[in-house]
Motif scaffolding. Structure first.
Motif, PDB file in Angstrom:
ATOM      1  N   PRO A 186      25.861   8.021   0.644  1.00  0.00           N
ATOM      2  CA  PRO A 186      25.602   6.921   1.366  1.00  0.00           C
ATOM      3  C   PRO A 186      24.272   6.333   1.723  1.00  0.00           C
ATOM      4  N   VAL A 187      23.443   7.268   1.690  1.00  0.00           N
ATOM      5  CA  VAL A 187      22.061   7.168   2.289  1.00  0.00           C
ATOM      6  C   VAL A 187      20.891   6.877   1.108  1.00  0.00           C
ATOM      7  N   VAL A 188      21.319   6.529  -0.118  1.00  0.00           N
ATOM      8  CA  VAL A 188      20.334   6.372  -1.421  1.00  0.00           C
ATOM      9  C   VAL A 188      19.461   4.891  -0.982  1.00  0.00           C
ATOM     10  N   GLN A 189      18.284   5.315  -1.281  1.00  0.00           N
ATOM     11  CA  GLN A 189      17.181   4.346  -1.354  1.00  0.00           C
ATOM     12  C   GLN A 189      17.242   3.792  -2.523  1.00  0.00           C
ATOM     13  N   GLY A 190      17.336   2.491  -2.770  1.00  0.00           N
ATOM     14  CA  GLY A 190      17.505   2.091  -4.383  1.00  0.00           C
ATOM     15  C   GLY A 190      16.356   1.078  -4.702  1.00  0.00           C
ATOM     16  N   LYS A 191      15.393   1.047  -3.501  1.00  0.00           N
ATOM     17  CA  LYS A 191      14.076   0.295  -3.801  1.00  0.00           C
ATOM     18  C   LYS A 191      12.686   0.862  -3.447  1.00  0.00           C
ATOM     19  N   LYS A 192      12.018   0.728  -4.096  1.00  0.00           N
ATOM     20  CA  LYS A 192      10.490   1.568  -3.706  1.00  0.00           C
ATOM     21  C   LYS A 192       9.750   0.688  -2.627  1.00  0.00           C
ATOM     22  N   GLY A 193       9.245   1.232  -1.685  1.00  0.00           N
ATOM     23  CA  GLY A 193       8.472   0.912  -0.687  1.00  0.00           C
ATOM     24  C   GLY A 193       6.973   0.231  -1.450  1.00  0.00           C
ATOM     25  N   ALA A 194       6.426  -0.425  -0.506  1.00  0.00           N
ATOM     26  CA  ALA A 194       5.272  -1.157  -0.745  1.00  0.00           C
ATOM     27  C   ALA A 194       4.018  -1.023   0.123  1.00  0.00           C
ATOM     28  N   GLY A 195       4.148   0.034   1.187  1.00  0.00           N
ATOM     29  CA  GLY A 195       3.270   0.296   2.371  1.00  0.00           C
ATOM     30  C   GLY A 195       1.914   0.791   1.611  1.00  0.00           C
ATOM     31  N   PRO A 196       0.997   0.829   2.612  1.00  0.00           N
ATOM     32  CA  PRO A 196      -0.662   1.185   1.867  1.00  0.00           C
ATOM     33  C   PRO A 196      -0.832   2.506   2.223  1.00  0.00           C
ATOM     34  N   ILE A 197       0.022   3.497   1.979  1.00  0.00           N
ATOM     35  CA  ILE A 197      -0.319   4.760   1.683  1.00  0.00           C
ATOM     36  C   ILE A 197      -1.776   4.935   0.742  1.00  0.00           C
ATOM     37  N   SER A 198      -2.600   5.572   0.858  1.00  0.00           N
ATOM     38  CA  SER A 198      -3.721   5.782  -0.124  1.00  0.00           C
ATOM     39  C   SER A 198      -3.535   6.207  -1.394  1.00  0.00           C
ATOM     40  N   GLY A 199      -4.108   5.732  -2.365  1.00  0.00           N
ATOM     41  CA  GLY A 199      -4.197   6.377  -3.795  1.00  0.00           C
ATOM     42  C   GLY A 199      -4.846   7.731  -3.588  1.00  0.00           C
ATOM     43  N   PRO A 200      -4.746   8.491  -4.561  1.00  0.00           N
ATOM     44  CA  PRO A 200      -5.586   9.827  -4.418  1.00  0.00           C
ATOM     45  C   PRO A 200      -7.072   9.593  -4.060  1.00  0.00           C
ATOM     46  N   ILE A 201      -7.357  10.845  -2.971  1.00  0.00           N
ATOM     47  CA  ILE A 201      -8.676  10.971  -2.582  1.00  0.00           C
ATOM     48  C   ILE A 201      -9.455  11.995  -3.178  1.00  0.00           C
ATOM     49  N   GLN A 202      -8.835  13.118  -3.261  1.00  0.00           N
ATOM     50  CA  GLN A 202      -9.183  14.040  -4.354  1.00  0.00           C
ATOM     51  C   GLN A 202      -8.112  14.304  -5.405  1.00  0.00           C
ATOM     52  N   ASN A 203      -8.497  14.602  -6.644  1.00  0.00           N
ATOM     53  CA  ASN A 203      -7.592  14.608  -7.712  1.00  0.00           C
ATOM     54  C   ASN A 203      -8.153  15.606  -8.728  1.00  0.00           C
ATOM     55  N   PHE A 204      -7.611  16.834  -8.929  1.00  0.00           N
ATOM     56  CA  PHE A 204      -8.244  17.689  -9.767  1.00  0.00           C
ATOM     57  C   PHE A 204      -7.343  18.737 -10.124  1.00  0.00           C
ATOM     58  N   ASP A 205      -7.623  19.272 -11.359  1.00  0.00           N
ATOM     59  CA  ASP A 205      -6.877  20.158 -12.082  1.00  0.00           C
ATOM     60  C   ASP A 205      -7.043  21.747 -11.286  1.00  0.00           C
ATOM     61  N   GLY A 206      -5.975  22.251 -11.368  1.00  0.00           N
ATOM     62  CA  GLY A 206      -6.010  23.741 -10.795  1.00  0.00           C
ATOM     63  C   GLY A 206      -5.880  24.636 -12.097  1.00  0.00           C
ATOM     64  N   ILE A 207      -5.112  25.830 -11.714  1.00  0.00           N
ATOM     65  CA  ILE A 207      -4.864  26.730 -12.733  1.00  0.00           C
ATOM     66  C   ILE A 207      -3.907  26.500 -13.949  1.00  0.00           C
ATOM     67  N   CYS A 208      -4.207  26.879 -15.121  1.00  0.00           N
ATOM     68  CA  CYS A 208      -3.565  26.315 -16.120  1.00  0.00           C
ATOM     69  C   CYS A 208      -2.835  27.581 -16.953  1.00  0.00           C
ATOM     70  N   ALA A 231      15.385   7.426  -4.323  1.00  0.00           N
ATOM     71  CA  ALA A 231      15.790   7.447  -5.619  1.00  0.00           C
ATOM     72  C   ALA A 231      15.955   5.993  -6.332  1.00  0.00           C
ATOM     73  N   PRO A 232      14.852   5.351  -6.168  1.00  0.00           N
ATOM     74  CA  PRO A 232      14.517   3.775  -6.362  1.00  0.00           C
ATOM     75  C   PRO A 232      15.153   3.465  -7.748  1.00  0.00           C
ATOM     76  N   ASP A 233      15.498   2.400  -8.057  1.00  0.00           N
ATOM     77  CA  ASP A 233      16.013   1.838  -9.232  1.00  0.00           C
ATOM     78  C   ASP A 233      14.890   1.279 -10.026  1.00  0.00           C
ATOM     79  N   ASP A 234      14.481   2.021 -11.380  1.00  0.00           N
ATOM     80  CA  ASP A 234      13.394   1.840 -12.204  1.00  0.00           C
ATOM     81  C   ASP A 234      13.837   1.068 -13.216  1.00  0.00           C
ATOM     82  N   GLY A 235      15.140   0.403 -13.360  1.00  0.00           N
ATOM     83  CA  GLY A 235      15.546  -0.534 -14.395  1.00  0.00           C
ATOM     84  C   GLY A 235      16.226   0.382 -15.525  1.00  0.00           C
ATOM     85  N   LEU A 236      17.026  -0.344 -16.218  1.00  0.00           N
ATOM     86  CA  LEU A 236      17.711   0.456 -17.327  1.00  0.00           C
ATOM     87  C   LEU A 236      16.953   1.215 -18.348  1.00  0.00           C
ATOM     88  N   THR A 237      15.507   0.082 -18.750  1.00  0.00           N
ATOM     89  CA  THR A 237      14.801   0.428 -19.861  1.00  0.00           C
ATOM     90  C   THR A 237      14.017   1.815 -19.729  1.00  0.00           C
TER      91      THR A 237
END
Length: 608
Positions: free
Chosen positions: A122-144, A487-493
């Motif tokens: 009964p608590v599924v969130q079916g739509k994405k939010g649009a709030g201003p959380i930042s994009g990545p500040i640091q974004n780098f590869d780790g161990i592989c 679990a926002p709805d991304d569309g059938l495709t």
């Protein structure tokens, strides 16, 4: 979690992989058949539900089967083995990466139930939010994993999955995978490349020197400005014991030296261990597998003597074997230990908290409820008199909090309710039977807050179910303040499955969650979202940000994935979130070449 090793080269892979697939196929097929047919609501021969530990033999392959000993009620005290101080990490020799030949290892997985819950979430969130959380500040590869395209920080494990986790400290970021760790500056500069964990114990004489078995966890103890690195002993010889290797840094520099400890647990294997920082101890949860058993016996709860370990002195661990307290026909399993965040300490003398999520397929209700419940145990350790230590109410939970119904996904070796992936013949493992790392605790003064998450079925897809539990000031009973299934709805495709999340909050009460996402038209990606303090309850109101999208699928037969996904908060500003998880690179040997990513972000309203 135990994992599977892979060979050095494609030529060896082709030959040996076929050998492994033939050897393991009966196990896989048996698991799939069992998943479809069910067997007594997931009960074992002894009548207790649990987690199955599948292998070619069905029992521990490293220690002779001796039969399970009767569980012991009450606190047990184990003296650790203090093994001195390591050399500085920065001075350790850089060892060549030698790839191991393929080696099948037992894998812990959900024991399938006779029938899934037919509940509607009964608590599924079916739509994405649009709030201003930042994009990545640091974004780098780790161990592989060093197959496919060249990678800068190759793991010495040659295994799947990586069990990726990491922690941010005052000035550094430390990442751990099976069976290595690496140290970065906060700008992503490599301060120490991938280093086998047991190299810390190279100058000692014990099991931690010779075993590099993985299931690593790194913590930053911001109360003392120290690092903790750990891994288990999972493959002891007949004259050895299962155990835990724990290294505590001597300073706040992760490239410096460490106090070294080895704790032995006899003939009980403590798998899937998760650790947390608390003022009076380092706490650890585990899933217990006594020798000679293919199904878990219950959960283990441990408190390690933090004050002694910070001082480089001999230390003890107080241990509760929760198998002694299992409910009839079921067992307590899949728990997390509380992990302190922030700058405001818990009220003086407060016990730590252990948590578990259950439904009627795991613990049948006896009170007339629907069985959907979050269980919490108080763990009080008394170092002056360990016999006075307590866990729960005579081993039973202190609190059983009703939660919204959900459907627990059943993914067994890449078949069933698994996350699909573009180009992958099988789905990816969800581990829908337990809470995901971490159980973050934060004290806001007027209340304290616990955050938890696990993977559930939202429709045909999966989503991240999350909870905030609040403890009012003054000792009143806690309650579930808010909960939701993202679990926002991304569309059938272009549908997406979201799973294996990690959740935390900053000093303002903004909540963030990192997770994996993939679908039939998408390679697995690393993503995050969240909600600002004061936003509508139960909703992730912020935009869903993509930190990185992989460039290939995982085609290894069992669909293993990075189940130590880890989101932590920067102690230098108490605002910036740091998240790490695996993704997949381009593949040259047709197994799924895992890589890892580290990303930081923040909410615009949180200021230093």
């Amino acid at each position: 979690m135990s994992r599977k090793f892979i060979p050095q080269a494609a030529a060896l892979l082709s030959r040996r992989r076929r050998i492994f697939v033939v050897a393991s196929l009966p196990v896989v097929l048996a698991a799939v058949v069992f998943s479809i047919a069910g067997s007594g609501a997931g009960t074992s021969a002894s009548g207790a539900a649990g987690i199955a530990r599948a292998s070619a033999t069905g029992v521990s392959s490293s220690v002779a089967a001796t039969g399970a000993a009767a569980p012991t009620a009450g606190p047990q005290v184990i003296d650790g083995n203090f093994q001195g101080e390591s050399p500085a990490v920065a001075s350790l020799p850089v060892l060549p990466v030698v790839q191991s030949p393929i080696h099948a290892r037992e894998i812990e997985s959900l024991r399938p139930a006779a029938a899934q819950s037919g509940a509607k979430d009964p608590v599924v969130q079916g739509k994405k939010g649009a709030g201003p959380i930042s994009g990545p500040i640091q974004n780098f590869d780790g161990i592989c994993l060093p197959f496919g395209e060249p990678c800068a920080l190759p793991s010495s494990c040659s295994c799947l999955p990586p069990d990726t986790n990491g922690e941010v400290g005052a000035t550094q970021y430390v990442q751990m995978v099976n069976s290595d760790f690496a140290v970065f500056s906060k700008s992503g500069t490599v301060l120490r490349g991938a280093t086998p964990i047991n190299q810390l114990w190279a100058n000692t004489d014990g099991e931690c020197k010779t075993h590099n078995d993985g299931d690593p966890v790194v913590l930053y103890d911001q109360l003392a400005n120290r690092w903790l690195l750990s891994q288990f002993i999972a493959t002891p010889a007949d004259n050895e014991e299962y155990g835990q290797c724990i290294a505590v840094s001597t300073t706040n520099d992760a490239t410096g030296s460490y106090y070294l400890y080895e704790f032995h647990f006899g003939r009980t294997f403590h798998d899937y261990e998760k650790l947390g920082v608390w003022p009076d101890a380092y706490y650890m949860s585990s899933n217990e597998f006594p020798d000679g058993t293919a199904t878990s016996a219950g959960a283990g709860a441990m408190a390690f003597e933090r004050a002694k370990m910070l001082a480089g002195q001999p230390a003890r661990v107080v241990y509760f074997d929760e198998a002694a307290y299992n409910p009839p026909g079921a067992q307590y399993i899949g728990q997390l230990a509380g992990d302190f965040d922030g700058t405001t300490l818990p009220p003086a003398g407060s016990p730590n908290l252990f948590a578990e999520i259950d439904d009627a397929t795991t613990i049948p209700p006896t009170d007339g409820s629907d069985g959907f419940a979050l269980r919490l145990w108080k763990f009080h350790v008394d170092w002056a008199n360990p016999a006075n230590s307590t866990f729960g109410v005579n081993g039973q939970p202190n609190y059983t909090l009703p939660v919204a119904p959900y459907v627990r996904p059943q993914c067994v070796y890449g078949y069933g309710d698994c996350a699909p992936q573009k180009g992958g013949p099988q789905g990816l493992d969800l581990l829908g039977d337990r809470l995901m790392f971490r159980l973050s605790y934060r004290n806001f003064g007027t209340y304290a807050s616990l955050l938890l998450n696990h993977t559930v079925k939202a429709d045909a897809r999966t989503g991240v179910r999350w909870y905030e539990v609040r403890f009012p000031k003054g000792g009143a009973a806690p309650s579930v303040y808010q909960q939701g299934t993202y679990a926002p709805d991304d569309g059938l495709t272009n549908p997406l499955w979201r799973w294996m999340g990690s959740i935390a909050q900053d000093k303002k009460g903004d909540i963030a969650a990192g997770f994996s996402a993939s679908g039939p038209n998408n390679f697995p990606s690393v993503r995050y979202t969240g909600r600002a303090a004061g936003d509508p309850l139960g909703q992730f109101t912020q935009a869903e940000q993509v930190a990185y999208t992989g460039t290939g699928p995982q085609t290894e037969a069992e669909g293993r994935w990075g189940d130590y996904s880890d989101l932590t908060v920067d102690p230098s500003d108490d605002c910036t979130f740091w998240y790490t998880q695996e993704y997949l690179g381009q593949d040259t040997v047709v197994i799924g070449t895992w890589r890892t990513r580290v990303v930081s972000f923040k909410f615009p309203g949180c200021k230093k």
